[in-house]
Design a protein around this motif. Structure first.
Motif, short mmCIF file in Angstrom:
data_model
loop_
_atom_site.label_atom_id
_atom_site.label_comp_id
_atom_site.label_asym_id
_atom_site.label_seq_id
_atom_site.Cartn_x
_atom_site.Cartn_y
_atom_site.Cartn_z
N SER A 522 0.82 -1.22 0.00
CA SER A 522 0.00 0.00 0.00
C SER A 522 0.84 1.26 0.00
N HIS A 523 1.97 1.25 0.74
CA HIS A 523 2.68 2.50 0.98
C HIS A 523 4.03 2.61 0.28
N LEU A 524 4.70 1.49 0.02
CA LEU A 524 6.04 1.59 -0.55
C LEU A 524 6.07 1.29 -2.05
N VAL A 525 5.42 0.20 -2.46
CA VAL A 525 5.48 -0.19 -3.88
C VAL A 525 4.97 0.92 -4.80
N PRO A 526 3.84 1.60 -4.48
CA PRO A 526 3.39 2.70 -5.37
C PRO A 526 4.42 3.82 -5.49
N LYS A 527 5.10 4.16 -4.38
CA LYS A 527 6.12 5.22 -4.44
C LYS A 527 7.28 4.79 -5.33
N LEU A 528 7.67 3.53 -5.22
CA LEU A 528 8.76 3.04 -6.06
C LEU A 528 8.35 3.02 -7.52
N ALA A 529 7.06 2.71 -7.79
CA ALA A 529 6.57 2.74 -9.17
C ALA A 529 6.66 4.16 -9.73
N GLU A 530 6.33 5.16 -8.91
CA GLU A 530 6.44 6.55 -9.36
C GLU A 530 7.90 6.90 -9.67
N GLU A 531 8.81 6.45 -8.80
CA GLU A 531 10.22 6.72 -9.04
C GLU A 531 10.68 6.12 -10.37
N LEU A 532 10.17 4.93 -10.68
CA LEU A 532 10.54 4.31 -11.95
C LEU A 532 10.04 5.13 -13.13
N PRO A 573 5.37 -7.44 -12.19
CA PRO A 573 4.81 -6.73 -13.36
C PRO A 573 5.40 -5.33 -13.54
N LEU A 574 5.70 -4.64 -12.42
CA LEU A 574 6.31 -3.31 -12.52
C LEU A 574 7.67 -3.38 -13.21
N LEU A 575 8.50 -4.33 -12.78
CA LEU A 575 9.83 -4.45 -13.37
C LEU A 575 9.75 -4.83 -14.85
N LEU A 576 8.85 -5.75 -15.18
CA LEU A 576 8.72 -6.16 -16.58
C LEU A 576 8.16 -5.03 -17.43
N GLN A 577 7.20 -4.29 -16.88
CA GLN A 577 6.65 -3.15 -17.61
C GLN A 577 7.73 -2.09 -17.83
N HIS A 578 8.55 -1.89 -16.81
CA HIS A 578 9.63 -0.91 -16.93
C HIS A 578 10.61 -1.32 -18.04
N LEU A 579 10.92 -2.61 -18.10
CA LEU A 579 11.81 -3.10 -19.15
C LEU A 579 11.19 -2.88 -20.53
N SER A 580 9.89 -3.13 -20.61
CA SER A 580 9.20 -2.91 -21.89
C SER A 580 9.21 -1.43 -22.28
N GLN A 581 9.01 -0.55 -21.29
CA GLN A 581 9.00 0.87 -21.58
C GLN A 581 10.36 1.35 -22.08
N ILE A 582 11.43 0.83 -21.43
CA ILE A 582 12.77 1.18 -21.90
C ILE A 582 12.95 0.70 -23.34
N ASN A 583 12.43 -0.50 -23.60
CA ASN A 583 12.58 -1.08 -24.93
C ASN A 583 11.85 -0.26 -25.99
N LYS A 584 10.69 0.29 -25.62
CA LYS A 584 9.90 1.05 -26.59
C LYS A 584 10.36 2.50 -26.72
#
Length: 1029
Positions: A522-532, A573-584
């Motif tokens: 609830s509190h940490l993963v969303p913040k890390l997603a924003e940082e990504l 899923p966040l890490l994989l999505q991030h890899l896809s975003q870098i790829n695109k």
């Protein structure tokens, strides 16, 4: 012998008479073994031996009688199992009677009684009779050591086989043994005597009124003061006697009233060894004592322990004192109290608190930590003790934390609090009742958050550790506290100033995320997603180095908290999505960003290995996405995408290999079979149906397609199939092996051909023996031989040969020796020789991607030793026969083999090989020099006598290499110069001035690490030969 008259008379033969005469009158010892052998073979009986000895046994000369009885006793020692009960009775009576004989006869009589004590046919009552006779007739301590040992052996034998009979003697047996042992000095005998005393006590023999006497006869050796003589053939060490005596002294509470005053006296002495022995013995005694035994001595024991911990200069004495206090408290905690009895535990703990509590208020003073250690040692002994001490100490420490404002003082106080919290954590898992911490949870949380916001790094680190311990205990963190804690950990994870804090914060996040997955989701993963997300735009601009660092920390934080299945389902899923975003993306993202994501994925995969459900979730989620991205990158594009080509770079593919391998090794056989049925057809048939976003512009055919991009992805296939359990059947295996073999000799893309060779070797290693394996091996050998001929594929053929050889060496396959011989034959090849020499390093090393134990490869435990034994003689012989320009290749190969060989295997062969190693130091190849130096350094420590023979050569070569152009070689050479100081000092002293002068030069080396080694080595040479060095 009177009893012999009742036996059936048999006339001894002349040969027996002769043997007896040679032994008794000729003083020859050999005939005794011959007579015993003849008795065992049935040539003579024991009765015939007695008849032949008749005159000797009755001879008026004591020495003659002694020789006669000695012969009979030695025969009985070897033939006691052949005796009948009737014969045993007569022999016992004879030997008991001879105990009254001349003192010269006694040793031979005792030897015979020892033989008879081993008889299975010994009638009831005779064991008691023998021991009474010994106790009454023999003054044991006047006998030589060996004869005293014989008496102890007789007693030991009877205690093992006639326990109930001996117990029938009551306390007389104990008293008799006390007389036997009293005054014993020989350590060989003492070990046996201590064992007998321990058995007397542990097996409930009657001690009667002789408890104090038994204690006195053993405690007189305490503390043990024994230094074994040099080259002692018996190998008895002081520690053996200490442990044996301690087992006696700590074996019964009945010794307590005599032992405890003795221990207090020795603890208070000035002798370090006596202090240690006494504290360790007290520790052992507490396991069998109760409150009754300790009650009268508790004040004195506490005073002695407190003084040692407060004042000692020895860490060992302090540690043993704390261990003794822990055991004392545990002993008092175990005792069951009557309703009207006083609680000694409370009284004892109150005394400890009274003497230590006030020191905790002085965090800058000397006694604060000794006091805390004493309190924690007592608190760690039981839940009762922990509650008593914590409830008294914790309010004081909380108050002191707020009273002191300096960070160093606060850190000391918080570290003490942390120690008590850890003890509460230990006992809370065993006791579900109300714990003292529940009343302090608000104060504790406030204190921890204060520490986390302090600018002092060391205080922050202690605060992070304290938060981890507080969070691990149930109900101490409310939902609001959890949110605050997560916020602090998030902030600390991105602190730029100090790496210690963010590393500790990541570790704490991982620990707490396991316990509070909802809060972290609830509190940490969303913040890390924003940082990504922010990181992606920063990476595209490439204008903020700090942001790039934060982007990497976001990835590390996401992998660190992925310790719970529910969190993995958010972070993966966040890490994989991030890899896809870098790829695109259209930005110029480099390989390092993709590698960072893959490293985070690998860390998540490692954490998922502990949980089968998470392991399968990771595999079925991440592997198809990674394969899809790689396949997409390998497709021809109308508009060239720099980022997509980054995915095909060697180091990026290597990082993806690590992810896929880690995600595959722990799959169950069923799930692995499901997965292999999809991934292998992807590479062989281009079946992309299981990949997400599988609309590709053309077919994926890595084995048929001419594009190097698709062929490079064979490395990902290798990572998967070479990490599968051995019992998983691989579909289309024959076709796969042929395709891999074909690709392995393709010269247009070395990365692809090496990946194919490794994959082929990994599958060979796991394949069960049989016709199919032989066919695959024949195909490989044919392909290698064809490729090694003239042509463009020689290097690829060699690489295939090397990996196939390693696969077979690891599993002890018979063909491995033939392939190794083929490799050695290539050492003289002008084009491949140097590569072959380096290949020996691969054969002896552990790989990280294929042929690993983690990847279920067949790796025999002593393959290196076997390879050494089978091949080093041929390498040495080849070196001597080789032309001068080829010799360096043999030296390099030999150096690689020896460098990776377990040193116990190398030491016996060192004299033969040392001359070659010294020659290798003169080889101009830096790799050979470094490998040889790495091999020699431990040998200087472990085989100083052999190395001393070559000290002149060693010093010369090491000093020359300390000026090498290679920094690694210079460092290794200086480390060897340092290790040389372990050789015998007289050998080195003539070289001391020369070495000190020569080592002055590397002190000015341009590299700091070289200067550091030079200072260390030169300092040791300066001290060489000085007093105390």
């Amino acid at each position: 012998m009177a009893a012999a008259a009742d036996m059936e008379a048999v006339v001894p033969t002349g040969a027996l008479w002769g043997l007896v005469h040679d032994f008794v009158m000729g003083q020859q010892d050999g005939p005794a073994d011959q007579v015993a052998a003849d008795v065992k073979s049935g040539s003579y009986t024991v009765l015939q031996v007695v008849e032949a000895l008749g005159s000797s046994l009755e001879n008026p000369e004591p020495r003659t009688r002694a020789r006669g009885i000695q012969l009979l006793s030695q025969v009985l020692l070897q033939c006691h199992s052949l005796l009948l009960e009737k014969e045993v009775v007569h022999l016992i009576l004879f030997y008991e009677n001879r105990l009254k004989d001349h003192h010269l006869v006694i040793p031979s009589v005792l030897l015979g009684l020892r033989a008879l004590s081993l008889c299975v046919a010994l009638p009831p009552g005779l064991a008691v009779s023998v021991l009474k006779a010994i106790f009454q007739e023999v003054h044991v301590q006047s006998l030589p050591q060996m004869d005293r040992h014989t008496v102890y052996s007789i007693i030991t034998n009877f205690m093992r086989t006639r326990e109930e009979e001996l117990k029938g003697l009551g306390a007389d047996f104990t008293f008799g043994f006390i007389q036997v042992m009293d005054g014993e000095k020989d350590p060989r005998n003492l070990l046996v005597a201590f064992r007998i005393v321990h058995d007397l006590i542990s097996r409930d023999y009657s001690l009667g009124p002789f408890v104090e006497e038994l204690f006195e006869v053993t405690s007189c050796y305490f503390p043990v003061d024994f230094t074994p003589p040099p080259n002692d053939p018996y190998g008895i060490q002081r520690e053996d006697l200490i442990l044996s005596l301690r087992a006696v002294l700590a074996s019964t509470p009945r010794f307590a009233e005599f032992l405890l005053p003795l221990l207090i006296e020795k603890v208070d002495s000035e002798i370090l060894s006596a202090k240690l022995d006494s504290l360790q013995t007290l520790n052992a005694c507490c396991a069998v004592y109760g409150q009754k035994e300790l009650k009268d001595f508790l004040p004195s024991l506490w005073a002695s322990i407190r003084r040692e911990v407060f004042q000692t200069a020895s860490e060992r004495v302090e540690a043993e004192g704390l261990a003794a206090l822990h055991s004392l408290t545990a002993c008092l905690s175990r005792s069951v109290l009557r309703a009207d009895a006083e609680d000694l535990l409370d009284i004892f703990l109150s005394n400890i608190l009274q003497d230590c509590r006030h020191h905790l208020c002085e965090p800058d003073m000397k006694l604060v930590w000794p006091s805390a250690k004493l309190l924690q040692a007592a608190a760690g002994a039981s839940a009762r003790a922990c509650d008593h001490i914590t409830s008294n100490v914790l309010p004081l420490l909380l108050e002191q934390f707020h009273k002191h404002s300096q960070s160093n003082q606060r850190r000391t106080i918080l570290e003490m609090i942390l120690g008590f919290l850890k003890l509460q954590q230990k006992w809370s898992s065993e006791d579900n009742g109300e714990r003292p911490l529940s009343g302090f949870k608000d104060q504790l949380c406030s204190l921890v958050f204060t520490a986390l916001t302090d600018p002092n790094t060391q205080l922050q680190l202690v605060g992070i550790r304290t938060l981890t311990v507080v969070g691990a205990q149930p109900d101490l963190l409310s939902s609001g506290d959890l949110e605050l804690a997560v916020g602090h950990l998030y902030r600390l994870s991105f602190l730029e100033e100090d790496s210690q804090s963010w590393v500790a914060a990541l570790e704490a996040s991982g620990t707490l995320a396991t316990l509070y997955p909802v809060a972290f989701n609830s509190h940490l993963v969303p913040k890390l997603a924003e940082e990504l997300c922010v990181g992606e735009s920063d990476l595209a601009r490439r204008d903020v180095p700090t942001k790039c660092s934060q982007h990497l920390r976001s990835l590390q934080a996401l992998s660190a908290v992925s310790t719970h299945p529910s969190i993995v389902k958010e972070t993966l899923p966040l890490l994989l999505q991030h890899l896809s975003q870098i790829n695109k993306g259209n930005g110029v993202a480099g390989p390092s960003e993709v590698i960072a994501v893959c490293q985070s994925l690998q860390r998540v995969a490692e954490k998922c290995q502990l949980d089968p459900e998470s392991c399968w979730y990771f595999h079925q989620t991440a592997i198809p996405r990674l394969l899809a991205l790689a396949v997409q990158a390998s497709m021809p594009e109308k508009e060239s995408s720099v980022m997509r080509k980054v995915l095909l770079e060697d180091e990026v593919l290597d990082s993806m290999v690590s992810v896929i391998g880690t995600a595959t090794t722990h799959l169950s056989p069923d799930l692995a079979a499901w997965s292999v049925a999809r991934i292998v057809p992807l590479f062989l048939d281009g079946n992309v149906s299981f990949l997400p976003e599988n609309s590709f512009p053309c077919r994926f055919q890595p084995f048929q397609d001419g594009s190097s991009g698709q062929r490079r992805l064979v490395a990902l296939l290798m990572a998967f199939v070479c990490s599968l359990p051995r019992d998983v059947e691989i579909p289309q295996l024959d076709q796969l092996m042929r395709e891999l073999l074909e690709l392995s000799c393709c010269h247009s893309c070395p990365f692809s051909s090496t990946a194919a060779a490794k994959c082929f070797a990994g599958l060979l290693n796991k394949h069960p023996a049989g016709q199919q394996l032989d066919e695959f091996l024949q195909l490989a050998v044919d392909r290698v031989e064809a490729g090694l001929g003239s042509g463009p594929c020689r290097r690829q053929a060699f690489t295939l040969l090397l990996w196939v050889t390693k696969a077979l060496v690891l599993r002890y396959h018979p063909l491995s020796s033939c392939l190794t011989d083929r490799l050695m034959g290539l050492l003289s090849d002008p084009e491949l020789g140097a590569m072959v020499a380096d290949g020996f390093s691969l054969l002896m090393s552990d790989c990280t991607d294929v042929l690993t134990r983690a990847g279920h490869a067949e790796v025999r435990i002593m393959f290196r030793q076997r390879f050494f034994t089978d091949n080093v003689p041929a390498l040495v012989q080849g070196f001597h026969a080789a032309p001068q320009d080829v010799k360096p290749n043999y030296l390099k190969g030999l150096s690689h083999v020896l460098n990776r060989l377990p040193k116990p295997v190398l030491l016996p062969e060192l004299p033969m090989l040392l001359s070659l190693l010294l020659e290798a130091l003169s080889c101009p190849d830096c790799v050979v020099q470094l490998s040889t130096l790495s091999c020699l350094q431990p040998l200087l420590l472990e085989a100083p006598q052999v190395m001393s023979l070559h000290v002149d050569t060693l010093i010369t070569k090491f000093l020359n290499l300390s000026s090498s152009p290679s920094m690694a070689v210079r460092i290794a050479a200086l480390q060897c110069m340092h290790a040389l100081t372990h050789l015998p000092t007289p050998v080195l002293l003539p070289y001391k001035p020369q070495v000190i002068r020569a080592l002055a030069k590397p002190l000015d080396d341009k590299k700091r690490l070289v200067r550091k080694e030079a200072v260390s080595a030169r300092g040791e040479w300066f001290l060489l030969g000085s007093p105390g060095s």
